[in-house]
Design a protein around this motif. Sequence first.
Motif, PDB file in Angstrom:
ATOM      1  N   ASN A  56     -95.597 -27.962  95.479  1.00  0.00           N
ATOM      2  CA  ASN A  56     -94.883 -29.048  94.794  1.00  0.00           C
ATOM      3  C   ASN A  56     -94.179 -29.993  95.761  1.00  0.00           C
ATOM      4  OD1 ASN A  56     -95.576 -28.234  92.192  1.00  0.00           O
ATOM      5  ND2 ASN A  56     -93.856 -26.805  92.078  1.00  0.00           N
ATOM      6  N   ILE A  57     -93.607 -29.445  96.826  1.00  0.00           N
ATOM      7  CA  ILE A  57     -92.860 -30.267  97.780  1.00  0.00           C
ATOM      8  C   ILE A  57     -92.771 -29.531  99.107  1.00  0.00           C
ATOM      9  CG2 ILE A  57     -90.558 -29.340  97.211  1.00  0.00           C
ATOM     10  CD1 ILE A  57     -89.532 -32.281  97.491  1.00  0.00           C
ATOM     11  N   GLN A 234     -97.070 -35.782  98.293  1.00  0.00           N
ATOM     12  CA  GLN A 234     -95.656 -35.443  98.112  1.00  0.00           C
ATOM     13  C   GLN A 234     -94.718 -36.393  98.838  1.00  0.00           C
ATOM     14  OE1 GLN A 234     -95.370 -31.431  99.591  1.00  0.00           O
ATOM     15  NE2 GLN A 234     -96.576 -30.548  97.937  1.00  0.00           N
ATOM     16  N   GLY A 236     -93.843 -39.609  98.644  1.00  0.00           N
ATOM     17  CA  GLY A 236     -92.932 -40.482  97.931  1.00  0.00           C
ATOM     18  C   GLY A 236     -91.678 -39.773  97.468  1.00  0.00           C
ATOM     19  N   ARG A 237     -91.828 -38.530  97.073  1.00  0.00           N
ATOM     20  CA  ARG A 237     -90.682 -37.759  96.598  1.00  0.00           C
ATOM     21  C   ARG A 237     -89.869 -37.201  97.753  1.00  0.00           C
ATOM     22  NH1 ARG A 237     -90.790 -32.046  93.658  1.00  0.00           N
ATOM     23  NH2 ARG A 237     -88.726 -32.047  92.723  1.00  0.00           N
ATOM     24  N   GLN A 238     -90.556 -36.815  98.815  1.00  0.00           N
ATOM     25  CA  GLN A 238     -89.886 -36.144  99.913  1.00  0.00           C
ATOM     26  C   GLN A 238     -89.171 -37.116 100.844  1.00  0.00           C
ATOM     27  OE1 GLN A 238     -92.283 -33.072 101.464  1.00  0.00           O
ATOM     28  NE2 GLN A 238     -91.085 -32.772 103.313  1.00  0.00           N
ATOM     29  N   ASP A 240     -88.158 -40.368  99.960  1.00  0.00           N
ATOM     30  CA  ASP A 240     -87.698 -41.521  99.198  1.00  0.00           C
ATOM     31  C   ASP A 240     -86.416 -42.135  99.760  1.00  0.00           C
ATOM     32  OD1 ASP A 240     -86.020 -39.449  98.541  1.00  0.00           O
ATOM     33  OD2 ASP A 240     -86.218 -39.647  96.378  1.00  0.00           O
ATOM     34  N   ASP A 389     -79.229 -33.637  91.635  1.00  0.00           N
ATOM     35  CA  ASP A 389     -80.623 -34.009  91.819  1.00  0.00           C
ATOM     36  C   ASP A 389     -80.900 -34.737  93.127  1.00  0.00           C
ATOM     37  OD1 ASP A 389     -79.198 -36.240  91.226  1.00  0.00           O
ATOM     38  OD2 ASP A 389     -80.541 -37.014  89.681  1.00  0.00           O
ATOM     39  N   TRP A 391     -80.013 -35.009  97.652  1.00  0.00           N
ATOM     40  CA  TRP A 391     -80.251 -34.217  98.860  1.00  0.00           C
ATOM     41  C   TRP A 391     -78.996 -33.515  99.357  1.00  0.00           C
ATOM     42  CZ3 TRP A 391     -85.179 -33.490 100.336  1.00  0.00           C
ATOM     43  CH2 TRP A 391     -86.132 -34.378  99.840  1.00  0.00           C
ATOM     44  N   ASP A 421     -89.304 -25.366  93.230  1.00  0.00           N
ATOM     45  CA  ASP A 421     -88.797 -26.631  93.737  1.00  0.00           C
ATOM     46  C   ASP A 421     -87.566 -26.355  94.582  1.00  0.00           C
ATOM     47  OD1 ASP A 421     -88.430 -29.377  94.075  1.00  0.00           O
ATOM     48  OD2 ASP A 421     -88.858 -29.813  91.969  1.00  0.00           O
TER      49      ASP A 421
END
Length: 490
Positions: A56-57, A234, A236-238, A240, A389, A391, A421
């Motif tokens: 997932n990440i 992954q 874009g999410r990691q 961002d 939600d 970092w 996650d």
Amino acid sequence: MRLPDWAYRAVWLWPALATLVVTGIQPDRAPLWRDELATWSAASRPVGDLLRLVGNIDAVNGAYYLLMHAWIAVLGDSVLALRLPSALAMAGTAAFTTVLGGRLFGPRVGLLGGLLLAVLPSTSRFGQEARPYALVTLLAVLATLLLVRALHRPAWPCWLGYAATIAALGLANLFAVSLLAGHAVAVLLDRRDQHRRGGVPARWVRDGVPARWLVAVGAAGLVLVPLAVLGRSQQGRQLDWVGRPGLAALVGLPGSVVQAGIVGGLLFGLAAVGAASRGRWGAVLGLTVLLPAALLFVAGQLTPLFVPRYLVFVVPFGALLAAATLAPLRLPAALAIVLAAGVIGAPEQAALRRTHESPRTAPVDYPAAVRIIAAHRQPGDGILYAPRDGWAFLDLAIAYYLPAGRPRDVLLAQDQVRRADLWATECAQPERCLEPVDRLWLLVWGEHADPLAGVPASRADPLRARFGVDRRWTVPGLTVALLTPRPARR
């Protein structure tokens, strides 16, 4: 001044020991920071759950997490235990750097380069961090050393070792494979150099140097392409949080990578002279530094990727080039300049041992917040985190530093392991989840006079309706508050 024979034979040992000494100074003083908490969260899971996570990440760090999972199983998860592999990897890097410098430019350059690497702030920073950057740096230097050996003696066992090391390098950090740009130049210049020495390109072709290098790189690529595809999905999410770099970021790159502006500028200046004055391998090492930096900057214009610490693997090559500039000096004078670089970087060395956050003037003291909660908690207490939600990983910090007896996570609907996650899921109706709690701890990112000001409105409104702030504490980077029920209205 000529080094004695025994010093020539064991010249790699002194930079390795120096690196261990430097990285061994207060290795666990700075609290784990956000990225290290992610390492602990991932590596402490069962292997099956860890593999679900990297699906997932953070797939690009999956191999490192598996390595740390095995390490934790043997040595535990204390701050010192989590950071020790990086310290050992940096010591190994210093040893390999010394050997590489000795093979290319002579033992004196190797010794000076290894010692210079030992005193750089980046060596301490990444040698005291539970992340893969020290391992990446070790593998980058080892791969270059194996390439030098393969060019000198192009037998298949040398190329197999080189291919395996490149594959491991990519598994540790995909961007570090940009090292191959410098290696390609080394292969091309090796042919040109042989031609100047008497028309030996026939041997170069007969031994299959270019073909064997391409086969080795291709074999490593077969291992890394699936990871690259998964990592790209992954990204874009990691990443961002990564912005597009400007010219100022490029100019400041040496200081950002070395973790100290003046030291980075000094190293870059000395390395530039070494690259220009040390012939073929000076040019190769110079391009091994410059090409990955250029690629990172250009790629950063197109996609979120510009993270200066991704370039830490080029620092040993810069150190060797700087050492090549210093080597013609008398050894005491050259060593004095190395020592001066360490002294100039001493303020940053001290700062990074207080915090790994950037800037150093904005530390986040998770342990201090935990001590407050531990001192005042009562059975039945709940806790709420803001944000949940991003970092900040506030919940991971509490889980790590307060493993037993911590307040109940009242809004938790699905934890990180079940969700596969790095983040948990909170309940959609906070009013109902708050009902059974009489005392509620609130941990908020940043220092706030009003703790609820740092909470999203969807959470803050029900909290204000039912609770009041009984006590509030601020520690560096965090606000801790104890909420108790408001008196019933008559």
